[in-house]
Design a protein around this motif. Structure first.
Motif, PDB file in Angstrom:
ATOM      1  N   MET A 119      -5.046  13.274  47.454  1.00 38.52           N
ATOM      2  CA  MET A 119      -5.909  13.736  46.385  1.00 38.52           C
ATOM      3  C   MET A 119      -5.030  14.319  45.291  1.00 38.52           C
ATOM      4  O   MET A 119      -4.119  15.078  45.565  1.00 38.52           O
ATOM      5  CB  MET A 119      -6.782  14.803  46.993  1.00 38.52           C
ATOM      6  CG  MET A 119      -8.128  15.135  46.512  1.00 38.52           C
ATOM      7  SD  MET A 119      -9.410  14.140  45.929  1.00 38.52           S
ATOM      8  CE  MET A 119      -9.920  13.117  47.214  1.00 38.52           C
ATOM      9  N   GLU A 120      -5.290  13.954  44.116  1.00 31.53           N
ATOM     10  CA  GLU A 120      -4.438  14.464  43.055  1.00 31.53           C
ATOM     11  C   GLU A 120      -4.874  15.877  42.661  1.00 31.53           C
ATOM     12  O   GLU A 120      -6.040  16.259  42.831  1.00 31.53           O
ATOM     13  CB  GLU A 120      -4.460  13.512  41.854  1.00 31.53           C
ATOM     14  CG  GLU A 120      -5.823  13.289  41.268  1.00 31.53           C
ATOM     15  CD  GLU A 120      -5.788  12.267  40.163  1.00 31.53           C
ATOM     16  OE1 GLU A 120      -6.279  12.622  39.081  1.00 31.53           O
ATOM     17  OE2 GLU A 120      -5.276  11.163  40.380  1.00 31.53           O
ATOM     18  N   LEU A 121      -3.973  16.631  42.141  1.00 33.62           N
ATOM     19  CA  LEU A 121      -4.160  18.054  41.869  1.00 33.62           C
ATOM     20  C   LEU A 121      -5.220  18.294  40.806  1.00 33.62           C
ATOM     21  O   LEU A 121      -5.996  19.260  40.902  1.00 33.62           O
ATOM     22  CB  LEU A 121      -2.808  18.651  41.443  1.00 33.62           C
ATOM     23  CG  LEU A 121      -2.759  20.158  41.330  1.00 33.62           C
ATOM     24  CD1 LEU A 121      -3.113  20.815  42.646  1.00 33.62           C
ATOM     25  CD2 LEU A 121      -1.383  20.598  40.861  1.00 33.62           C
ATOM     26  N   ALA A 122      -5.312  17.439  39.790  1.00 29.85           N
ATOM     27  CA  ALA A 122      -6.309  17.624  38.722  1.00 29.85           C
ATOM     28  C   ALA A 122      -7.719  17.509  39.276  1.00 29.85           C
ATOM     29  O   ALA A 122      -8.628  18.268  38.888  1.00 29.85           O
ATOM     30  CB  ALA A 122      -6.087  16.603  37.616  1.00 29.85           C
ATOM     31  N   ASN A 123      -7.906  16.577  40.197  1.00 28.03           N
ATOM     32  CA  ASN A 123      -9.231  16.403  40.814  1.00 28.03           C
ATOM     33  C   ASN A 123      -9.600  17.644  41.643  1.00 28.03           C
ATOM     34  O   ASN A 123     -10.744  18.102  41.617  1.00 28.03           O
ATOM     35  CB  ASN A 123      -9.230  15.146  41.676  1.00 28.03           C
ATOM     36  CG  ASN A 123     -10.639  14.774  42.115  1.00 28.03           C
ATOM     37  OD1 ASN A 123     -11.611  15.252  41.553  1.00 28.03           O
ATOM     38  ND2 ASN A 123     -10.730  13.930  43.116  1.00 28.03           N
ATOM     39  N   ILE A 124      -8.657  18.200  42.353  1.00 28.66           N
ATOM     40  CA  ILE A 124      -8.897  19.404  43.158  1.00 28.66           C
ATOM     41  C   ILE A 124      -9.234  20.580  42.253  1.00 28.66           C
ATOM     42  O   ILE A 124     -10.139  21.366  42.548  1.00 28.66           O
ATOM     43  CB  ILE A 124      -7.666  19.724  44.048  1.00 28.66           C
ATOM     44  CG1 ILE A 124      -7.458  18.643  45.097  1.00 28.66           C
ATOM     45  CG2 ILE A 124      -7.794  21.092  44.692  1.00 28.66           C
ATOM     46  CD1 ILE A 124      -8.575  18.544  46.116  1.00 28.66           C
ATOM     47  N   GLU A 125      -8.527  20.709  41.140  1.00 32.93           N
ATOM     48  CA  GLU A 125      -8.815  21.804  40.204  1.00 32.93           C
ATOM     49  C   GLU A 125     -10.223  21.688  39.631  1.00 32.93           C
ATOM     50  O   GLU A 125     -10.924  22.697  39.461  1.00 32.93           O
ATOM     51  CB  GLU A 125      -7.764  21.836  39.093  1.00 32.93           C
ATOM     52  CG  GLU A 125      -6.421  22.309  39.583  1.00 32.93           C
ATOM     53  CD  GLU A 125      -5.339  22.229  38.506  1.00 32.93           C
ATOM     54  OE1 GLU A 125      -5.577  21.624  37.442  1.00 32.93           O
ATOM     55  OE2 GLU A 125      -4.260  22.786  38.762  1.00 32.93           O
ATOM     56  N   LYS A 126     -10.660  20.470  39.344  1.00 33.53           N
ATOM     57  CA  LYS A 126     -12.033  20.257  38.857  1.00 33.53           C
ATOM     58  C   LYS A 126     -13.046  20.639  39.923  1.00 33.53           C
ATOM     59  O   LYS A 126     -14.069  21.264  39.642  1.00 33.53           O
ATOM     60  CB  LYS A 126     -12.238  18.797  38.429  1.00 33.53           C
ATOM     61  CG  LYS A 126     -11.569  18.433  37.143  1.00 33.53           C
ATOM     62  CD  LYS A 126     -11.809  16.973  36.802  1.00 33.53           C
ATOM     63  CE  LYS A 126     -11.006  16.559  35.572  1.00 33.53           C
ATOM     64  NZ  LYS A 126     -11.191  15.144  35.272  1.00 33.53           N
ATOM     65  N   LEU A 127     -12.743  20.251  41.170  1.00 40.26           N
ATOM     66  CA  LEU A 127     -13.650  20.597  42.259  1.00 40.26           C
ATOM     67  C   LEU A 127     -13.707  22.114  42.486  1.00 40.26           C
ATOM     68  O   LEU A 127     -14.775  22.670  42.786  1.00 40.26           O
ATOM     69  CB  LEU A 127     -13.237  19.885  43.549  1.00 40.26           C
ATOM     70  CG  LEU A 127     -13.529  18.394  43.628  1.00 40.26           C
ATOM     71  CD1 LEU A 127     -12.998  17.819  44.936  1.00 40.26           C
ATOM     72  CD2 LEU A 127     -15.010  18.136  43.503  1.00 40.26           C
ATOM     73  N   VAL A 128     -12.577  22.801  42.331  1.00 38.43           N
ATOM     74  CA  VAL A 128     -12.546  24.258  42.474  1.00 38.43           C
ATOM     75  C   VAL A 128     -13.399  24.896  41.386  1.00 38.43           C
ATOM     76  O   VAL A 128     -14.165  25.838  41.634  1.00 38.43           O
ATOM     77  CB  VAL A 128     -11.093  24.790  42.432  1.00 38.43           C
ATOM     78  CG1 VAL A 128     -11.064  26.292  42.234  1.00 38.43           C
ATOM     79  CG2 VAL A 128     -10.358  24.406  43.702  1.00 38.43           C
TER      80      VAL A 128
END
Length: 144
Positions: free
Chosen positions: A1-10
């Motif tokens: 999972m790329e970090l930008a996607n995780i930040e959006k989910l957070v």
């Protein structure tokens, strides 16, 4: 999972807009060892959630029934009725005493008026008798 996607989910998680699948993705990411340093604080939270999920409370909880503070309106209405009857009874007695006092005052005024009239008539009679005595005295003096 790329970090930008995780930040959006957070960000979505913080706004309470995530679905259950997205929360599962976040849980999987933060329970692994390779978490980005600026997101490390979220890993503590998700790890806590997974450990707490398995805990159970084994002690029994004693629930005591609450005492009802409900007012019994039947007894309240009976008490109110008794008080109403009592006040009507006392009020009726007071009213009767007041009426009797008014009648007594009227009778007293009539008797007083009658006695005044009698007193005036007696004074007139007394004055007439006094004049008669004066005339008799004059007549007796003239005859002597």
């Amino acid at each position: 999972m790329e970090l930008a996607n995780i930040e959006k989910l957070v960000e979505k998680y913080e706004n309470a807009e995530t679905t259950l699948q997205e929360e599962a993705i976040l849980k999987d990411y933060f329970t692994k060892e390779d978490v980005a340093p600026h997101l490390q604080e979220y890993s503590y939270m998700f790890n806590y959630f997974t450990t707490v999920k398995d805990e159970t409370y084994t002690k029994t909880i004693k629930l005591e029934p609450k005492k009802s503070k409900k007012i019994n309106f039947k007894w309240l209405s009976v008490a109110a009725s008794v008080m109403l009857l009592f006040s009507v009874f006392i009020g009726k007695q007071q009213y009767d005493e007041y009426q009797d006092r008014k009648k007594a005052e009227k009778i007293y005024a009539q008797v007083n008026e009658g006695l005044q009239l009698l007193s005036n008539n007696l004074k007139k009679g007394e004055q007439a008798v006094a004049q008669l005595y004066k005339q008799e005295d004059k007549a007796n003096k003239a005859l002597k």
